[in-house]
Design a protein around this motif. Structure first.
Motif, PDB file in Angstrom:
ATOM      1  N   PRO A  74       0.798  -1.222   0.000  1.00  0.00           N
ATOM      2  CA  PRO A  74       0.000   0.000   0.000  1.00  0.00           C
ATOM      3  C   PRO A  74       0.832   1.274   0.000  1.00  0.00           C
ATOM      4  N   CYS A  93       8.393   1.254   4.174  1.00  0.00           N
ATOM      5  CA  CYS A  93       7.598   0.109   4.634  1.00  0.00           C
ATOM      6  C   CYS A  93       6.960   0.421   5.988  1.00  0.00           C
ATOM      7  N   ILE A  94       5.677   0.063   6.145  1.00  0.00           N
ATOM      8  CA  ILE A  94       5.027   0.255   7.441  1.00  0.00           C
ATOM      9  C   ILE A  94       4.820  -1.070   8.167  1.00  0.00           C
ATOM     10  N   GLY A  95       5.316  -2.155   7.587  1.00  0.00           N
ATOM     11  CA  GLY A  95       5.220  -3.470   8.256  1.00  0.00           C
ATOM     12  C   GLY A  95       3.811  -3.993   8.355  1.00  0.00           C
ATOM     13  N   CYS A  96       3.015  -3.873   7.289  1.00  0.00           N
ATOM     14  CA  CYS A  96       1.618  -4.309   7.354  1.00  0.00           C
ATOM     15  C   CYS A  96       1.442  -5.767   6.954  1.00  0.00           C
ATOM     16  N   HIS A  97       2.465  -6.416   6.443  1.00  0.00           N
ATOM     17  CA  HIS A  97       2.427  -7.847   6.100  1.00  0.00           C
ATOM     18  C   HIS A  97       1.539  -8.197   4.918  1.00  0.00           C
ATOM     19  N   GLU A  98       1.065  -7.187   4.178  1.00  0.00           N
ATOM     20  CA  GLU A  98       0.233  -7.499   3.009  1.00  0.00           C
ATOM     21  C   GLU A  98       1.027  -8.278   1.960  1.00  0.00           C
ATOM     22  N   ASN A 113      13.340  -5.231  13.192  1.00  0.00           N
ATOM     23  CA  ASN A 113      12.713  -3.907  13.096  1.00  0.00           C
ATOM     24  C   ASN A 113      11.284  -3.968  12.559  1.00  0.00           C
ATOM     25  N   GLY A 114      10.807  -5.185  12.217  1.00  0.00           N
ATOM     26  CA  GLY A 114       9.430  -5.331  11.780  1.00  0.00           C
ATOM     27  C   GLY A 114       9.168  -4.901  10.350  1.00  0.00           C
ATOM     28  N   ARG A 115      10.192  -4.383   9.676  1.00  0.00           N
ATOM     29  CA  ARG A 115      10.018  -3.964   8.284  1.00  0.00           C
ATOM     30  C   ARG A 115      10.314  -5.147   7.369  1.00  0.00           C
TER      31      ARG A 115
END
Lengths: 179, 207
Positions: A74, A93-98, A113-115
């Protein structure tokens, strides 16, 4: 950049013996901690009795021509370079896992870092004119990195060597055993 | 952190997750109030699950004008104090996943909280436990990645991928019993199936 052709990573499953050199060398090359795996060797058991066989398939990023992850992202953090390599701009990247949900191969990885981070086809090596670390270090030469035309030529050559040594349908017969 | 992962190949679009979620959160079966929604794009073929993924840098947190959505740095959860929500829908429009739902019963915009009270007992969220086909899983992203890679490898070497099975009567009975135990609300298996049929009809008409 015009005219640079899409490169792909091709896995010759008849050659892979599951040594995981690609996994190891990928971790070293990309300096990865425990957790994210840009490539992973999967094992699949097929057949039974005399046809039983353990198959191996390394799964790096396929750098799809029409990549679902790029469409799913997104924020536009994922993009495709003109030579076809799919890369991620981590700062966007916001790390939304899409991307992980969209990818049919389970390629997107998430570190501390979740990214999102992923196989870059060793873009730094490609730009220097070298092969990606996994392809360069595969002892069985099971991982090929090239344009589809060149890979097709290599595979035809391999087939003809097999045919000369073991008869024309040797590799096809073996394929039947695999399935 | 663990998140809800969805495997469309194992989902038969029975709607049990949506019924269970709306029951436990609002006390009635209404899939439009469910915090998880299986999206289908004009057919009954499931494509993806719209459920809060608890983003690393959530768009809803920056979008919320009242500042009632927080990202917990230690647990990673995105939580909201929805009593103060004045329903501006900023979180709904900014959410990249489409996970935000307007809940009339609470007069607020809400999203999946991963069934927090349940997880204190070490249990998975209700939708994951109730899914009869195993299409929903509660797992780390690395586990989800390993599973997807293995699934792809299996499809390379073997002939047919598994078809998702519609839950049979016995499974519906089990779902009904589980809902009765969890929520104390008796939902008859026949009622659940009627809800499933309505859900499928709505999906085919393109909602």
């Amino acid at each position: 950049m015009e005219g640079r052709q899409q490169r792909i990573l091709y896995i010759d499953t008849q050659r892979c013996m599951g040594c995981r050199a690609c996994e190891t060398v990928c971790k070293l090359e990309n300096d990865l901690p425990a957790g994210p795996r840009y490539t992973m060797v999967t094992e699949v058991e097929t057949g039974s009795g005399s046809t039983e066989r353990l198959n191996f398939l390394p799964v790096p990023c396929q750098h799809c021509a029409d990549a679902p992850c790029v469409k799913a992202c997104p924020t536009g953090a994922l993009y495709k370079r003109t030579d076809g390599i799919v890369l991620v701009e981590q700062s966007r990247c916001i790390g939304c896992h899409e991307c992980l949900m969209a990818c049919p191969f389970g390629v997107p990885q998430f570190g501390a870092n979740g990214r999102m981070q992923k196989c870059t086809m060793c873009v730094h090596r490609i730009d220097d004119g070298a092969l990606p670390a996994c392809a360069a270090n595969c002892p069985a030469e099971a991982i090929l990195c090239d344009t589809p035309e060149q890979i097709s030529a290599t595979l035809r050559l391999r087939y003809s060597y097999n045919a000369a040594a073991y008869g024309p349908f040797a590799s096809l017969l073996r394929q039947e055993v695999i399935q | 952190m663990k998140r809800i992962a969805f495997d469309p190949a194992r989902c038969a679009f029975c709607g049990a997750c949506m019924m269970a979620c709306s029951l436990i959160k609002t006390g009635r079966i209404d899939p439009s109030l469910s915090r998880i929604r299986i999206e289908t794009a004009g057919s009954t073929h499931p494509l993806r699950a719209a459920v809060c993924t608890h983003c690393e840098e959530p768009a809803c947190v920056t979008a919320c004008m009242r500042g009632i959505i927080d990202k917990n740095e230690t647990s990673g959860l995105v939580t909201r104090r929805f009593e103060d929500c004045f329903r501006c829908a900023a979180c709904l429009v900014s959410c990249p996943v489409g996970a935000v739902v307007e809940d009339e019963t609470r007069k607020a915009f809400v999203a999946c909280d991963l069934c927090l009270p349940d997880r204190e007992d070490g249990r998975d969220p209700l939708c994951v436990r109730i899914c009869p086909g195993g299409a929903l899983r509660f797992e780390e992203e690395s586990e989800a990645s390993v599973l997807a890679r293995n699934r792809y490898a299996i499809s390379m070497f073997t002939e047919k991928p598994q078809e998702a099975q519609d839950p049979d009567d016995g499974q519906w009975e089990a779902i009904s019993r589980m809902l009765a135990e969890e929520i104390g609300l008796l939902a008859d298996a026949g009622d659940l199936k009627a809800h499933r049929d309505a859900l499928r009809k709505a999906a085919e008409e393109g909602m």
